[in-house]
Design an enzyme around this catalytic site. Structure first.
Site, PDB file in Angstrom:
ATOM      1  N   GLY A  98       0.828  -1.210   0.000  1.00 54.14           N
ATOM      2  CA  GLY A  98       0.000   0.000   0.000  1.00 54.14           C
ATOM      3  C   GLY A  98       0.858   1.254   0.000  1.00 54.14           C
ATOM      4  CB  SER A 171      -3.466   8.352   5.975  1.00 57.29           C
ATOM      5  OG  SER A 171      -2.732   7.699   4.959  1.00 57.29           O
ATOM      6  CD  GLN A 173      -0.035   3.608   3.086  1.00 55.57           C
ATOM      7  OE1 GLN A 173      -1.137   3.582   2.542  1.00 55.57           O
ATOM      8  NE2 GLN A 173       0.595   2.521   3.476  1.00 55.57           N
ATOM      9  CG  ASP A 319       1.377  -0.575  10.107  1.00 56.07           C
ATOM     10  OD1 ASP A 319       0.231  -0.503   9.620  1.00 56.07           O
ATOM     11  OD2 ASP A 319       2.376  -0.056   9.586  1.00 56.07           O
TER      12      ASP A 319
END
Ligand code: S3P
Length: 438
Positions: A98, A171, A173, A319
Site C-alpha cells: 500500500g 494517514s 501514505q 500497524d
C-alpha cells in the site's frame, strides 16, 4: 498443490538474546524513492529486503534509475533528478505494498509520461480514491478502477498546482503522496491531518534540502528545484520489533535486547500502549540514525494488565494492533480499543481477521465497527487464517508461544513482504516456528 502453513508451538523456554531486526519498511521505501529523484549518488544501508521494498526498487529500475545492490540491505542509487525518470515499458507492479502504491501515485502524478500501477489481490481491494482525489485536486490526471487499482496516471494537462488539503484520516501514505507531488507543483502544498501520522517523508525530504515546515498537524512543502543526494542508514523497524516486544513480555522468564530500533515519536504508540499495560521495556542508548531517533529496546517478561486504548493513540500504532490484541489477550483483565476503523482497510480487514482467529483459540473478544474488546486469559491451540496478511500471521505466531497447544496459521506467505527472516530470528531467540506443507 500443497500449501505451507506456519506452525507456532509453545517451546516452554524463555525468549532471550540480542538481535538486530530488518530495516524499517516505511523508511526503506522512502530512501529508495527519494534518492532516485536526487541529483547524484546516494548510499543506503539497512534497507529492508522484504518484497514490498523490492517492488519499489524494481519500479524505479524500470523507470531507468540505476540501483546497485552491494550486499544485504546495501544499495547505491544513482539519482536521476526530479525530471530524469523515463516511461516504464510495462505497468508497475506494487505487489502487496500500500505504501509503495500510494507514494508512487504522488511521484508519478508529476511525470511527463503515463504509467499504470497494479498490485496483488489484497492491494487491489484497498481504497485508492483517497489518494487519487486530492492529487486530482492538484491538477493531476489519475483514474482508478472503481476506486481501486489498477490506477492509470496521465501527465497533468496543465501541470500540478499547490493545494491546501484537509485529510479525512490521519494517514502518512496520503500525506506523503501529496507532499511528493508537491515537489512538482507550482505553489505550496499544505496538508492538515486529524492527528499526527508518521513523519519519515518530512524528515528525509528536509535532509535532502526541501523546504518543509510543520505547525501542529499541518505540514507545508514549498516547490523544490532539486533533491540533494543523501547517505542513509535505515533503522530497524519498530513494527517488526513489536512482535518480539509482545512475545518476550508474555513468555515467562524472557529477556530480549532488540538493537537499533526506530523510535520516532510519530509512530511509537506501541511503546506507549505496552508501557500503560505494565510492560517492562527500557530504551537504551538513545541516538540518531538516518535522521531518525533510535534506541536499543530491552524487554523483560512481566504480567500485563488490560487497559482502555484511546483513539488518539491509534495513528501512532496503526500497524501494531494485531499483536497488541495478543498482548491484551495475555493481560489480566479487559482491554478496550476504540477508533480502529482504519484497521478494516489494511492488508486485510484486521479487526475481522483477528477477532475470528482469537475466537478460534478460545479468547473472549467482542467487536464493533471500529472497536474491539478483549478479555485477558489463557488460550488453546488451533488453526487460524492470516488472510494473506503478514501482520496477522506474525501476531498469531506470537500467540503460539504461550498457547497450550500449537497454533497453525494458514496463508502465511506474505510475511516476506515486511519481515523475511521472522521465523529464523524467532527460532534463534527461543520460539518454535516451522513452515509445514499441508
Ligand atoms: C505507512 C503508513 C501507514 C501504515 C503503513 C506504512 C507509511 O498507512 O499502515 O504500513 O509508510 O507511510 P496509513 O498512512 O494509510 O495509515
Amino acid at each position: 498443490m500443497s500449501e505451507a502453513v506456519l506452525v507456532s508451538s509453545p517451546a516452554g523456554v524463555p525468549i532471550c538474546g540480542e538481535i538486530r531486526l530488518p530495516g524499517d519498511k516505511s523508511v526503506s521505501h522512502r530512501a529508495l524513492m527519494f534518492s532516485a529523484l536526487a541529483d547524484g549518488r546516494s548510499q543506503l544501508s539497512g534497507v529492508l529486503e522484504g518484497e514490498d521494498c523490492q517492488a519499489t526498487r524494481r519500479a524505479l529500475a524500470a523507470m531507468g534509475v540505476p540501483i546497485e545492490r552491494n550486499g544485504d540491505g546495501l544499495y547505491t542509487v544513482s539519482g536521476r533528478g526530479l525530471n530524469g525518470l523515463r516511461k516504464p515499458a510495462e505497468p508497475l507492479d506494487m505487489g502487496n505494498a500500500g505504501t509503495g502504491m500510494r507514494l508512487f501515485c504522488g511521484l508519478l502524478a508529476g511525470q511527463s509520461f503515463s504509467t499504470t500501477l497494479i498490485g496483488d489481490e489484497s492491494l487491489s481491494r484497498r481504497p485508492m480514491d483517497r489518494v487519487a482525489d486530492p492529487l486530482n485536486a492538484m491538477g493531476a490526471a489519475l483514474s482508478t478502477t472503481n476506486g481501486h487499482a489498477p490506477i492509470c496516471i496521465e501527465p497533468a494537462p496543465n501541470g500540478l498546482q499547490g493545494v491546501d488539503y484537509v485529510l479525512p484520516v490521519a494517514s502518512a501514505q496520503l500525506k506523503s503522496a501529496l507532499l511528493i507531488a508537491g515537489l512538482y507543483a507550482d505553489g505550496a502544498v499544505r496538508v492538515t491531518e486529524p492527528g499526527i501520522s508518521r513523519d519519515h517523508t518530512e524528515r528525509m525530504l528536509s535532509a535532502m534540502g526541501v523546504e518543509i515546515t510543520r505547525d501542529d498537524v499541518t505540514v507545508t512543502l514549498r516547490h523544490s528545484k532539486a533533491l540533494e543526494p543523501i547517505d542513509i542508514e535505515v533503522p530497524s523497524d519498530l513494527s517488526s520489533a513489536a512482535f518480539f516486544l509482545v512475545a518476550a513480555s508474555i513468555v515467562p522468564g524472557s529477556e530480549l535486547n532488540l538493537r537499533q530500533v526506530g523510535v520516532n515519536p510519530s509512530r511509537d504508540g506501541v511503546l506507549t500502549i505496552l508501557d500503560r499495560m505494565g510492560a517492562q521495556i527500557e530504551r537504551l542508548n538513545p541516538r540518531m540514525c538516518g535522521g531518525e531517533p533510535v534506541a536499543d529496546l530491552l524487554v523483560r517478561a512481566t504480567t500485563l494488565k488490560g487497559i482502555d486504548v484511546p483513539p488518539d493513540l491509534v495513528p501512532l500504532a496503526i500497524d501494531e494492533f494485531p499483536v497488541l490484541f495478543i498482548a491484551a489477550a495475555a493481560a489480566r483483565g479487559k482491554s478496550r480499543f476504540v477508533g480502529l476503523e482504519e484497521l478494516r482497510h489494511k492488508e486485510s480487514d484486521r479487526i475481522a481477521a483477528m477477532v475470528a482467529g482469537l475466537r478460534t483459540i478460545g479468547v473472549a473478544v467482542e467487536e464493533g465497527p471500529d472497536w474491539v474488546e478483549i478479555e485477558g486469559g489463557e488460550w488453546r491451540g488451533g488453526h487460524v487464517d492470516s488472510h494473506h496478511d503478514h501482520r496477522i500471521a506474525m501476531a498469531f505466531a506470537v500467540a503460539g508461544a504461550t498457547a497450550s497447544q500449537p497454533i497453525s496459521i494458514a496463508r502465511p506467505e506474505n510475511i516476506v513482504t515486511s519481515f523475511p527472516n521472522f521465523s529464523d530470528l524467532g527460532n534463534r531467540v527461543g520460539m518454535a516456528l516451522e513452515f509445514v506443507a499441508r
